[in-house]
Design an enzyme around this catalytic site. Structure first.
Site, PDB file in Angstrom:
ATOM      1  N   ARG A  70       0.854  -1.199   0.000  1.00  0.00           N
ATOM      2  CA  ARG A  70       0.000   0.000   0.000  1.00  0.00           C
ATOM      3  C   ARG A  70       0.883   1.240   0.000  1.00  0.00           C
ATOM      4  O   ARG A  70       1.620   1.461   0.970  1.00  0.00           O
ATOM      5  CB  ARG A  70      -0.905  -0.007   1.235  1.00  0.00           C
ATOM      6  CG  ARG A  70      -1.838   1.188   1.367  1.00  0.00           C
ATOM      7  CD  ARG A  70      -2.665   1.088   2.648  1.00  0.00           C
ATOM      8  NE  ARG A  70      -3.429  -0.145   2.689  1.00  0.00           N
ATOM      9  CZ  ARG A  70      -4.006  -0.644   3.783  1.00  0.00           C
ATOM     10  NH1 ARG A  70      -3.879   0.011   4.940  1.00  0.00           N
ATOM     11  NH2 ARG A  70      -4.678  -1.786   3.732  1.00  0.00           N
ATOM     12  N   HIS A 115       1.349  -2.417   5.589  1.00  0.00           N
ATOM     13  CA  HIS A 115       1.176  -2.671   4.159  1.00  0.00           C
ATOM     14  C   HIS A 115       2.210  -1.893   3.333  1.00  0.00           C
ATOM     15  O   HIS A 115       2.641  -2.360   2.278  1.00  0.00           O
ATOM     16  CB  HIS A 115      -0.225  -2.264   3.709  1.00  0.00           C
ATOM     17  CG  HIS A 115      -1.303  -3.229   4.088  1.00  0.00           C
ATOM     18  ND1 HIS A 115      -1.576  -4.371   3.367  1.00  0.00           N
ATOM     19  CD2 HIS A 115      -2.201  -3.207   5.105  1.00  0.00           C
ATOM     20  CE1 HIS A 115      -2.595  -5.019   3.923  1.00  0.00           C
ATOM     21  NE2 HIS A 115      -2.997  -4.331   4.980  1.00  0.00           N
ATOM     22  N   ASP A 122      -4.186  -8.436   2.996  1.00  0.00           N
ATOM     23  CA  ASP A 122      -5.569  -8.640   3.403  1.00  0.00           C
ATOM     24  C   ASP A 122      -6.111  -9.723   2.484  1.00  0.00           C
ATOM     25  O   ASP A 122      -6.004  -9.604   1.252  1.00  0.00           O
ATOM     26  CB  ASP A 122      -6.399  -7.369   3.221  1.00  0.00           C
ATOM     27  CG  ASP A 122      -5.961  -6.239   4.137  1.00  0.00           C
ATOM     28  OD1 ASP A 122      -5.240  -6.495   5.119  1.00  0.00           O
ATOM     29  OD2 ASP A 122      -6.344  -5.079   3.863  1.00  0.00           O
ATOM     30  N   GLU A 180      -8.519  -7.538  12.952  1.00  0.00           N
ATOM     31  CA  GLU A 180      -8.981  -7.768  11.583  1.00  0.00           C
ATOM     32  C   GLU A 180      -8.679  -9.203  11.175  1.00  0.00           C
ATOM     33  O   GLU A 180      -7.517  -9.549  10.988  1.00  0.00           O
ATOM     34  CB  GLU A 180      -8.283  -6.789  10.614  1.00  0.00           C
ATOM     35  CG  GLU A 180      -8.583  -5.334  10.910  1.00  0.00           C
ATOM     36  CD  GLU A 180      -7.790  -4.370  10.043  1.00  0.00           C
ATOM     37  OE1 GLU A 180      -8.149  -3.180  10.016  1.00  0.00           O
ATOM     38  OE2 GLU A 180      -6.808  -4.808   9.389  1.00  0.00           O
ATOM     39  N   HIS A 183      -6.269  -9.658   8.024  1.00  0.00           N
ATOM     40  CA  HIS A 183      -4.969  -8.983   7.895  1.00  0.00           C
ATOM     41  C   HIS A 183      -3.851  -9.825   8.500  1.00  0.00           C
ATOM     42  O   HIS A 183      -3.908 -10.204   9.668  1.00  0.00           O
ATOM     43  CB  HIS A 183      -5.031  -7.624   8.604  1.00  0.00           C
ATOM     44  CG  HIS A 183      -3.736  -6.860   8.585  1.00  0.00           C
ATOM     45  ND1 HIS A 183      -3.521  -5.796   7.760  1.00  0.00           N
ATOM     46  CD2 HIS A 183      -2.592  -7.018   9.292  1.00  0.00           C
ATOM     47  CE1 HIS A 183      -2.291  -5.323   7.954  1.00  0.00           C
ATOM     48  NE2 HIS A 183      -1.716  -6.062   8.886  1.00  0.00           N
TER      49      HIS A 183
END
Length: 201
Positions: A70, A115, A122, A180, A183
């Site tokens: 990311r 990320h 994910d 999460e 993740h």
């Protein structure tokens, strides 16, 4: 950036849907830095994902990735979005029980994301026999306690599927993120102190 590549080039047979390159994410539109619907990761990440793909297949599952590397500019985009006035467009789907300004405080959005180091993913499971997603008791980026590992209020099947994913990923060198279920971060990531900002193209 020779250490980075498209995950689907290095892990044949993996499925993906890069949510932040689409309108189907909590911001309601494509996110800064995602110029193509591809998942990028480090070589180390991809090697571990190949092991995870094989282990999942032995249980009748495939892997579907929603995000990998990311860009830091995407993280900055998330933070700016969280400070904007509520418009209600994605609230019920992604953060029904908190205000968007509380996302950082509750640990769902970070100013520095793992990320951006290139070794977090994910993902979810799907059934190889049918292609259908395995029920997990909540969608990607549902910012709510129901998404936490060990959450109450999900069905036995959903809990079992989360446990399958956790077991697969932890056996293949990943650590989970407790808030999460989707993740995971590579335990021995190659760039633990670097946060990259090249776009996904």
């Amino acid at each position: 950036m020779n250490d980075f590549g498209y995950v689907d080039d290095w892990v044949p047979g993996i499925r993906w849907d890069a949510k932040y390159a689409t309108w189907d994410n909590f911001t309601g539109k494509p996110v800064d830095g995602y110029l193509a619907n591809r998942i990028v990761g480090t070589r180390s990440l991809c090697a571990a994902l190949e092991q995870a793909r094989e282990k999942a297949a032995s249980l009748g599952f495939g892997l579907l990735l929603w995000d990998g590397y990311r860009p830091q500019r995407a993280v900055a985009c998330f933070l700016r979005w969280a400070e904007q006035p509520e418009d209600g467009r994605t609230k019920m789907r992604h953060y029904p029980n908190i205000d968007r300004t509380e996302m950082v405080e509750h640990g769902y959005v970070a100013a520095k994301s793992g990320h951006s180091r290139g070794s977090a993913v994910d993902l979810t499971l799907y059934h190889l026999a049918t292609g259908e997603l395995a029920p997990m008791g909540g969608r990607h980026d549902l910012m709510d306690p129901i998404s936490h590992h060990g959450a109450r209020g999900i069905t036995p099947t959903e809990a079992r599927n989360r446990e399958h994913l956790r077991s697969i990923m932890e056996d293949c060198g990943f650590d989970r993120y407790d808030r999460e279920w989707w993740h995971y971060t590579l335990r021995n990531e190659p760039h633990p102190d670097d946060y990259f900002d090249f776009p996904v193209v």
